[in-house]
Design an enzyme around this catalytic site. Structure first.
Site, mmCIF file in Angstrom:
data_model
loop_
_atom_site.group_PDB
_atom_site.id
_atom_site.type_symbol
_atom_site.label_atom_id
_atom_site.label_comp_id
_atom_site.label_asym_id
_atom_site.label_seq_id
_atom_site.Cartn_x
_atom_site.Cartn_y
_atom_site.Cartn_z
ATOM 1 N N SER A 64 0.826 -1.202 0.000
ATOM 2 C CA SER A 64 0.000 0.000 0.000
ATOM 3 C C SER A 64 0.859 1.250 0.000
ATOM 4 O O SER A 64 1.645 1.483 0.930
ATOM 5 C CB SER A 64 -0.905 0.012 1.236
ATOM 6 O OG SER A 64 -1.546 1.269 1.363
ATOM 7 N N HIS A 77 -1.080 -1.286 -4.278
ATOM 8 C CA HIS A 77 -2.364 -0.942 -3.671
ATOM 9 C C HIS A 77 -2.464 0.567 -3.473
ATOM 10 O O HIS A 77 -1.586 1.184 -2.865
ATOM 11 C CB HIS A 77 -2.492 -1.659 -2.317
ATOM 12 C CG HIS A 77 -3.883 -1.642 -1.761
ATOM 13 N ND1 HIS A 77 -4.875 -2.487 -2.221
ATOM 14 C CD2 HIS A 77 -4.446 -0.892 -0.791
ATOM 15 C CE1 HIS A 77 -5.986 -2.269 -1.537
ATOM 16 N NE2 HIS A 77 -5.752 -1.289 -0.667
ATOM 17 N N ASP A 120 -4.933 3.461 -1.972
ATOM 18 C CA ASP A 120 -6.097 3.761 -1.135
ATOM 19 C C ASP A 120 -6.633 5.147 -1.458
ATOM 20 O O ASP A 120 -5.989 6.159 -1.167
ATOM 21 C CB ASP A 120 -5.721 3.697 0.347
ATOM 22 C CG ASP A 120 -5.445 2.284 0.813
ATOM 23 O OD1 ASP A 120 -6.339 1.435 0.652
ATOM 24 O OD2 ASP A 120 -4.356 2.031 1.348
ATOM 25 N N MET A 151 -9.251 7.800 -0.489
ATOM 26 C CA MET A 151 -10.152 8.155 0.611
ATOM 27 C C MET A 151 -10.703 9.560 0.382
ATOM 28 O O MET A 151 -9.969 10.464 -0.022
ATOM 29 C CB MET A 151 -9.405 8.112 1.947
ATOM 30 C CG MET A 151 -8.729 6.788 2.242
ATOM 31 S SD MET A 151 -7.952 6.824 3.881
ATOM 32 C CE MET A 151 -6.950 5.326 3.793
ATOM 33 N N HIS A 208 -8.318 0.829 -4.242
ATOM 34 C CA HIS A 208 -9.311 0.572 -3.192
ATOM 35 C C HIS A 208 -10.023 1.884 -2.889
ATOM 36 O O HIS A 208 -9.433 2.800 -2.317
ATOM 37 C CB HIS A 208 -8.596 0.023 -1.945
ATOM 38 C CG HIS A 208 -9.502 -0.193 -0.773
ATOM 39 N ND1 HIS A 208 -9.005 -0.408 0.501
ATOM 40 C CD2 HIS A 208 -10.850 -0.241 -0.650
ATOM 41 C CE1 HIS A 208 -10.005 -0.569 1.344
ATOM 42 N NE2 HIS A 208 -11.140 -0.465 0.663
ATOM 43 N N MET A 222 -12.312 4.024 -0.862
ATOM 44 C CA MET A 222 -13.007 4.244 0.410
ATOM 45 C C MET A 222 -13.721 5.582 0.281
ATOM 46 O O MET A 222 -13.257 6.607 0.781
ATOM 47 C CB MET A 222 -12.004 4.225 1.566
ATOM 48 C CG MET A 222 -11.482 2.833 1.864
ATOM 49 S SD MET A 222 -10.182 2.818 3.099
ATOM 50 C CE MET A 222 -8.736 2.745 2.025
ATOM 51 N N MET A 261 -11.697 -6.290 5.133
ATOM 52 C CA MET A 261 -10.871 -5.350 5.885
ATOM 53 C C MET A 261 -10.548 -5.946 7.260
ATOM 54 O O MET A 261 -11.439 -6.368 7.981
ATOM 55 C CB MET A 261 -11.597 -4.018 6.059
ATOM 56 C CG MET A 261 -11.759 -3.211 4.776
ATOM 57 S SD MET A 261 -10.178 -2.698 4.053
ATOM 58 C CE MET A 261 -9.503 -1.644 5.343
ATOM 59 N N PHE A 266 -7.216 4.703 7.981
ATOM 60 C CA PHE A 266 -5.874 5.050 8.424
ATOM 61 C C PHE A 266 -4.955 3.852 8.308
ATOM 62 O O PHE A 266 -5.374 2.710 8.512
ATOM 63 C CB PHE A 266 -5.881 5.525 9.890
ATOM 64 C CG PHE A 266 -6.672 6.772 10.124
ATOM 65 C CD1 PHE A 266 -6.082 8.019 9.974
ATOM 66 C CD2 PHE A 266 -8.009 6.714 10.483
ATOM 67 C CE1 PHE A 266 -6.818 9.182 10.182
ATOM 68 C CE2 PHE A 266 -8.745 7.864 10.698
ATOM 69 C CZ PHE A 266 -8.150 9.108 10.541
ATOM 70 N N ASP A 310 -6.668 -6.556 4.103
ATOM 71 C CA ASP A 310 -6.006 -5.249 4.147
ATOM 72 C C ASP A 310 -6.070 -4.729 5.572
ATOM 73 O O ASP A 310 -7.161 -4.516 6.113
ATOM 74 C CB ASP A 310 -6.723 -4.285 3.197
ATOM 75 C CG ASP A 310 -6.098 -2.902 3.166
ATOM 76 O OD1 ASP A 310 -5.105 -2.667 3.878
ATOM 77 O OD2 ASP A 310 -6.608 -2.050 2.411
#
Length: 220
Positions: free
Chosen positions: A8, A31, A33, A35, A64, A66, A135, A141, A173
């Site tokens: 990540s 990966h 993320d 957000m 991913h 979020m 998850m 975080f 993850d």
């Protein structure tokens, strides 16, 4: 079954993404993320960043999301060339329709669930996805501790995937280390997101190899 490692970049040096990506070139995936500061209380990368990462990454991007309203926003990440686009079951209005749209564009479709989300509804639609992400921390975080109580979800998903012969990757993850990756692999995971345990290592390539070996030693 080969274990896939997806470091990540949330744990990478944001000022040196190009060199950081080269440090993890031996990984299977990268990966990312995304957000939005709404679905989770943090703000990270958006579509322009993913578009740029796509131009320089040595490995396929495992995005991913979020974020709220993935039905609206997720297709853009597939159009940007992401190999895999995973969105949250808790945020999507029509998860199956969105998965089919992502596949039409050319990306693998993934569905993620939070630690507190019941896996029962996911079991009914698992065949519509290429990847299901359990998850193992609360999303939002990096650096959190692995929640072992999420493992029964993986066991149930692995049982279903095996029984029906589905080609669905099972990803975890959160809090993945050489110790916890063995627990997740034992429960049925085959794809592993690791942040600080890779980017915080003196030799990320060695860390990736060690994580992969630890996972494969505990897979059935």
């Amino acid at each position: 079954m080969a274990a896939r490692i997806s470091p990540s970049i949330l744990s990478a040096d944001f000022a040196n993404f190009d060199s950081e990506l080269q440090r993890i070139a031996s990984a299977d995936l990268v990966h990312v993320d995304v957000m939005d500061n709404h679905f989770v209380p943090n703000l990270t990368f958006g579509l322009p960043m993913v578009q740029r990462l796509q131009q320089v990454t040595p490995r396929p991007l495992d995005v991913h999301l979020m974020m709220d309203d993935p039905d609206r926003w997720a297709p853009g990440y597939a159009e940007a060339g992401a190999f895999s686009v995973t969105f949250h079951a808790e945020a999507a209005e029509d998860a199956v329709a969105l998965a089919r749209r992502l596949r039409e564009i050319g990306a693998r479709a993934g569905l993620a669930i939070k630690p507190g989300t019941d896996v029962a509804d996911v079991l009914e639609i698992a065949h519509e996805f290429d990847q299901i992400l359990v998850m193992t921390v609360e999303p939002g975080f990096g650096g959190q501790s692995f929640i072992e109580a999420t493992m029964p979800k993986l066991v149930a998903l692995r049982s279903l995937v095996s029984a029906k012969g589905l080609d669905v990757w099972l990803q975890v993850d959160g809090g993945v280390t050489e110790t916890t990756i063995a627990i997740a692999a034992e429960a049925g995971a085959d794809t592993f997101v690791a942040g600080s345990s890779v980017f915080g290592a003196e030799n990320p390539a060695l860390a990736i190899a060690s994580l992969r070996a630890a996972a494969e030693a505990h897979q059935h």
